[in-house]
Design a protein around this motif. Structure first.
Motif, PDB file in Angstrom:
ATOM      1  N   HIS A 148       1.040  -1.278  -0.313  1.00  0.00           N
ATOM      2  CA  HIS A 148       0.219  -0.030  -0.015  1.00  0.00           C
ATOM      3  C   HIS A 148       0.470   1.377   0.449  1.00  0.00           C
ATOM      4  O   HIS A 148       0.760   2.457   0.230  1.00  0.00           O
ATOM      5  CB  HIS A 148      -1.211   0.180   1.612  1.00  0.00           C
ATOM      6  CG  HIS A 148      -0.318  -0.329   2.533  1.00  0.00           C
ATOM      7  ND1 HIS A 148       0.885  -1.139   2.375  1.00  0.00           N
ATOM      8  CD2 HIS A 148      -0.406   0.334   3.808  1.00  0.00           C
ATOM      9  CE1 HIS A 148       1.063  -1.065   4.299  1.00  0.00           C
ATOM     10  NE2 HIS A 148       0.282   0.117   4.588  1.00  0.00           N
ATOM     11  N   LYS A 201      -8.755   2.807  11.555  1.00  0.00           N
ATOM     12  CA  LYS A 201      -9.935   1.640  10.379  1.00  0.00           C
ATOM     13  C   LYS A 201     -11.507   2.135  10.280  1.00  0.00           C
ATOM     14  O   LYS A 201     -12.148   1.521   9.605  1.00  0.00           O
ATOM     15  CB  LYS A 201      -9.888   0.680  12.194  1.00  0.00           C
ATOM     16  CG  LYS A 201      -8.782   0.196  11.805  1.00  0.00           C
ATOM     17  CD  LYS A 201      -8.193  -1.374  13.039  1.00  0.00           C
ATOM     18  CE  LYS A 201      -7.474  -1.524  13.013  1.00  0.00           C
ATOM     19  NZ  LYS A 201      -7.025  -2.769  13.982  1.00  0.00           N
ATOM     20  N   THR A 203     -12.372   4.074   8.979  1.00  0.00           N
ATOM     21  CA  THR A 203     -13.519   4.364   6.674  1.00  0.00           C
ATOM     22  C   THR A 203     -13.555   2.966   6.384  1.00  0.00           C
ATOM     23  O   THR A 203     -14.205   2.925   5.378  1.00  0.00           O
ATOM     24  CB  THR A 203     -11.843   5.173   5.574  1.00  0.00           C
ATOM     25  OG1 THR A 203     -10.600   4.404   6.373  1.00  0.00           O
ATOM     26  CG2 THR A 203     -11.374   6.675   6.467  1.00  0.00           C
ATOM     27  N   VAL A 204     -12.670   1.979   7.185  1.00  0.00           N
ATOM     28  CA  VAL A 204     -12.144   0.317   6.554  1.00  0.00           C
ATOM     29  C   VAL A 204     -13.714   0.038   6.635  1.00  0.00           C
ATOM     30  O   VAL A 204     -14.820  -0.672   6.166  1.00  0.00           O
ATOM     31  CB  VAL A 204     -11.567  -0.408   7.204  1.00  0.00           C
ATOM     32  CG1 VAL A 204     -11.627  -1.838   6.318  1.00  0.00           C
ATOM     33  CG2 VAL A 204     -10.211  -0.309   6.517  1.00  0.00           C
ATOM     34  N   GLU A 206     -16.925   1.180   7.149  1.00  0.00           N
ATOM     35  CA  GLU A 206     -17.528   2.569   5.636  1.00  0.00           C
ATOM     36  C   GLU A 206     -17.400   1.736   4.745  1.00  0.00           C
ATOM     37  O   GLU A 206     -18.761   1.874   4.106  1.00  0.00           O
ATOM     38  CB  GLU A 206     -17.181   4.098   6.278  1.00  0.00           C
ATOM     39  CG  GLU A 206     -17.975   4.881   6.680  1.00  0.00           C
ATOM     40  CD  GLU A 206     -17.640   6.611   6.142  1.00  0.00           C
ATOM     41  OE1 GLU A 206     -16.125   7.057   5.800  1.00  0.00           O
ATOM     42  OE2 GLU A 206     -18.706   7.001   6.012  1.00  0.00           O
ATOM     43  N   SER A 207     -16.777   1.737   4.231  1.00  0.00           N
ATOM     44  CA  SER A 207     -16.254   0.554   2.655  1.00  0.00           C
ATOM     45  C   SER A 207     -17.123  -0.168   2.663  1.00  0.00           C
ATOM     46  O   SER A 207     -17.280  -1.197   1.605  1.00  0.00           O
ATOM     47  CB  SER A 207     -15.171   1.440   2.318  1.00  0.00           C
ATOM     48  OG  SER A 207     -14.270   0.825   2.813  1.00  0.00           O
ATOM     49  N   ILE A 208     -16.554  -1.159   3.762  1.00  0.00           N
ATOM     50  CA  ILE A 208     -17.307  -2.877   4.257  1.00  0.00           C
ATOM     51  C   ILE A 208     -18.429  -2.994   4.119  1.00  0.00           C
ATOM     52  O   ILE A 208     -19.187  -3.757   3.587  1.00  0.00           O
ATOM     53  CB  ILE A 208     -16.368  -3.638   4.489  1.00  0.00           C
ATOM     54  CG1 ILE A 208     -16.723  -2.936   6.324  1.00  0.00           C
ATOM     55  CG2 ILE A 208     -15.205  -3.517   3.624  1.00  0.00           C
ATOM     56  CD1 ILE A 208     -15.303  -4.100   7.063  1.00  0.00           C
ATOM     57  N   LEU A 379      -6.400  -4.119   4.988  1.00  0.00           N
ATOM     58  CA  LEU A 379      -7.143  -3.021   5.665  1.00  0.00           C
ATOM     59  C   LEU A 379      -7.102  -2.159   3.813  1.00  0.00           C
ATOM     60  O   LEU A 379      -9.492  -1.596   3.563  1.00  0.00           O
ATOM     61  CB  LEU A 379      -7.036  -2.230   6.369  1.00  0.00           C
ATOM     62  CG  LEU A 379      -7.561  -2.793   7.339  1.00  0.00           C
ATOM     63  CD1 LEU A 379      -6.897  -1.873   8.934  1.00  0.00           C
ATOM     64  CD2 LEU A 379      -8.465  -3.483   8.348  1.00  0.00           C
ATOM     65  N   GLU A 380      -6.335  -1.951   3.556  1.00  0.00           N
ATOM     66  CA  GLU A 380      -6.220  -0.254   2.226  1.00  0.00           C
ATOM     67  C   GLU A 380      -7.256  -1.368   1.016  1.00  0.00           C
ATOM     68  O   GLU A 380      -8.484  -1.113  -0.080  1.00  0.00           O
ATOM     69  CB  GLU A 380      -5.336   0.220   2.092  1.00  0.00           C
ATOM     70  CG  GLU A 380      -4.554   1.036   2.849  1.00  0.00           C
ATOM     71  CD  GLU A 380      -4.188   1.728   2.509  1.00  0.00           C
ATOM     72  OE1 GLU A 380      -3.827   2.163   1.055  1.00  0.00           O
ATOM     73  OE2 GLU A 380      -3.500   3.183   3.658  1.00  0.00           O
ATOM     74  N   GLU A 383     -11.040  -1.610   1.834  1.00  0.00           N
ATOM     75  CA  GLU A 383     -11.466  -0.219   1.211  1.00  0.00           C
ATOM     76  C   GLU A 383     -12.232   0.005   0.069  1.00  0.00           C
ATOM     77  O   GLU A 383     -12.397   0.589  -0.369  1.00  0.00           O
ATOM     78  CB  GLU A 383     -10.614   0.973   1.724  1.00  0.00           C
ATOM     79  CG  GLU A 383     -10.469   1.495   3.287  1.00  0.00           C
ATOM     80  CD  GLU A 383     -10.307   2.278   3.769  1.00  0.00           C
ATOM     81  OE1 GLU A 383     -10.436   3.126   3.112  1.00  0.00           O
ATOM     82  OE2 GLU A 383      -9.100   2.380   4.432  1.00  0.00           O
ATOM     83  N   LYS A 385      -9.126   0.314  -2.555  1.00  0.00           N
ATOM     84  CA  LYS A 385      -7.919   1.227  -2.837  1.00  0.00           C
ATOM     85  C   LYS A 385      -7.378   0.200  -3.845  1.00  0.00           C
ATOM     86  O   LYS A 385      -7.416  -0.975  -3.819  1.00  0.00           O
ATOM     87  CB  LYS A 385      -7.779   1.669  -1.811  1.00  0.00           C
ATOM     88  CG  LYS A 385      -7.923   2.792  -1.513  1.00  0.00           C
ATOM     89  CD  LYS A 385      -7.146   3.793  -0.443  1.00  0.00           C
ATOM     90  CE  LYS A 385      -7.839   4.276   0.918  1.00  0.00           C
ATOM     91  NZ  LYS A 385      -6.974   4.912   1.876  1.00  0.00           N
TER      92      LYS A 385
END
Ligand code: AMP
Length: 398
Positions: A148, A201, A203-204, A206-208, A379-380, A383, A385
């Motif tokens: 990353h 963490k 933001t992760v 939110e996106s998962i 994690l990224e 997300e 990314k």
């Protein structure tokens, strides 16, 4: 994307980005060699083809080339593990490195000194990447832990190998396993996010939400959510500036039909110490001067119930301060539940330094489906990314 299996390394020198950022004790001995073990399949494939390996890695975060960050400390352990005496170059670029590479014969391995002794590595400097690129015929990236980061050795260097770059077997299997959770997952899907750092963490989370059915939040993370909902958390860990975001996530989860499971009870302590006095408490009624350091029995049972009905499980972060014996029970309980679900056919992916340490400490490594070597990178990816280290390996026509 190509992997090492798409190349024949006979007579070739492979320049391989590995992740040998391993922990050392005060005597500079390797205390956990998992990352070296993980690089073995790629290295063996190249040697068996009749090639040679030039290994490059970082170790820690040196500021002024401090000797304790020298990769020479790992030569003994890595040589033992690979069954080959590893040669060493005291600089990763320049004359010393070039001479060492020229002298490298078939079946030999050369380890370059810590890449981060040159600031150009983390700066992603192109000239530095070119100097590294000079040291091999084929570029192999096998370092998921740093995928990353757009560093010289993890991303920029790939430019110099338009047709001769490939993924190592570790990186390829990391990608495949994260994809199993992201795209090919069998439902119900449960994500368990614990640990201490909400900000890294959240933001992760939110996106998962689009990809999961259940979200278990544990560890220090949970108290920001509990406080945001009006709970009394005493002096438990909290990131006050994330309370609003925590409420938004709970709201979004509701909209998307994701069931969120927060701890209902906690093992509380009057100081952050394994010798502290401890009590059990409702996790939203923790008295002043006390802090929640582990999940309580009701929570452990709740979490287990959710895990046992899941078909795909992602675990990042312990649910308590498992390093201290009085606060390890929740994480052990959780790990055992994941192991049981895996035995019953679920796919379980564990990642993130501390959950991996917990899995090892409690002998669960072989009882989960896959233990990732990358915490932040995993994690990224989750997300959504595109990691620079992986993007750099894609062919232009993909
Ligand atoms: P992270 O790096 O965010 O995954 O955090 C891992 C760390 O979180 C571990 O070292 C745990 O000891 C710590 N941790 C877990 N639960 C708690 C808690 N309730 N309070 C404080 N620290 C915790």
């Amino acid at each position: 994307m190509k992997t090492v299996n798409d190349f024949n390394f006979n007579g070739k020198k492979a320049i391989i980005r590995v992740d040998f950022n391993v922990p050392l004790n005060d005597d500079m001995e390797v205390t956990d060699a998992t990352r070296i073990e993980a690089a073995k399949p790629t290295i063996y494939k190249i040697l068996e083809d009749g090639g040679s390996c030039v290994l490059m890695s970082h170790l820690g975060r040196p500021k002024n080339n401090e000797p304790e960050f020298s990769l020479k400390h790992i030569i003994k352990k890595a040589s033992e593990m690979l069954g080959v005496h590893i040669k060493f170059s005291e600089d990763c670029i320049g004359t010393k490195a070039e001479e060492a590479v020229s002298a490298l014969g078939v079946g030999e391995i050369l380890l370059l000194e810590n890449l981060r002794y040159h600031q150009e590595e983390t700066a992603g400097n192109r000239d530095f990447a070119a100097a590294l690129a000079n040291l091999g015929d084929i570029y192999v990236n096998d370092a998921f832990g740093t995928a990353h980061r757009a560093h010289a050795s993890t991303a920029i260097i790939a430019e110099f190998f338009p047709d001769t770059k490939c993924l190592g077997l570790l990186l390829a299997s990391e990608i495949e396993n994260v994809k199993k959770v992201l795209t090919d997952s069998e439902r119900p899907v449960t994500a368990i996010i614990g640990g201490a750092k909400v900000s890294s963490k959240i933001t992760v989370l939110e996106s998962i939400l689009d990809k999961i059915d259940h979200l278990i939040i544990g560890g220090g993370m949970a108290f920001t959510f509990i406080k945001a909902q009006g709970g009394e958390i005493g002096s438990s860990l909290v990131e006050d500036d994330k309370q609003e975001l925590a409420l938004e996530i709970l709201e979004k989860a509701k909209e998307k039909g994701v069931e969120v499971h927060l701890p209902v009870d906690a093992v509380i302590a009057n100081s952050f110490s394994e010798f502290a006095s401890t009590e059990m408490a409702n996790s939203a009624e923790i008295p002043e001067g006390w802090m929640g350091l582990d999940t309580g029995d009701f929570t452990n049972d709740n979490f287990k119930e959710v895990i046992l009905k899941s078909k795909t499980i992602l675990w990042n972060g312990p649910v308590g301060v498992f390093e201290m014996e009085p606060f390890a029970k929740g994480t052990i309980h959780l790990g055992n539940a994941i192991a049981e679900a895996t035995k019953n056919g679920a796919f379980s992916l564990v990642g993130g330094g501390d959950s991996v340490a917990a899995v090892k400490q409690f002998n669960l490594s072989k009882k989960v489906s896959y233990v990732s070597t990358g915490g932040g990178a995993m994690l990224e990816m989750l997300e959504g990314k595109v990691l620079p280290g992986i993007k750099a390996m894609q062919d232009l026509n993909i």
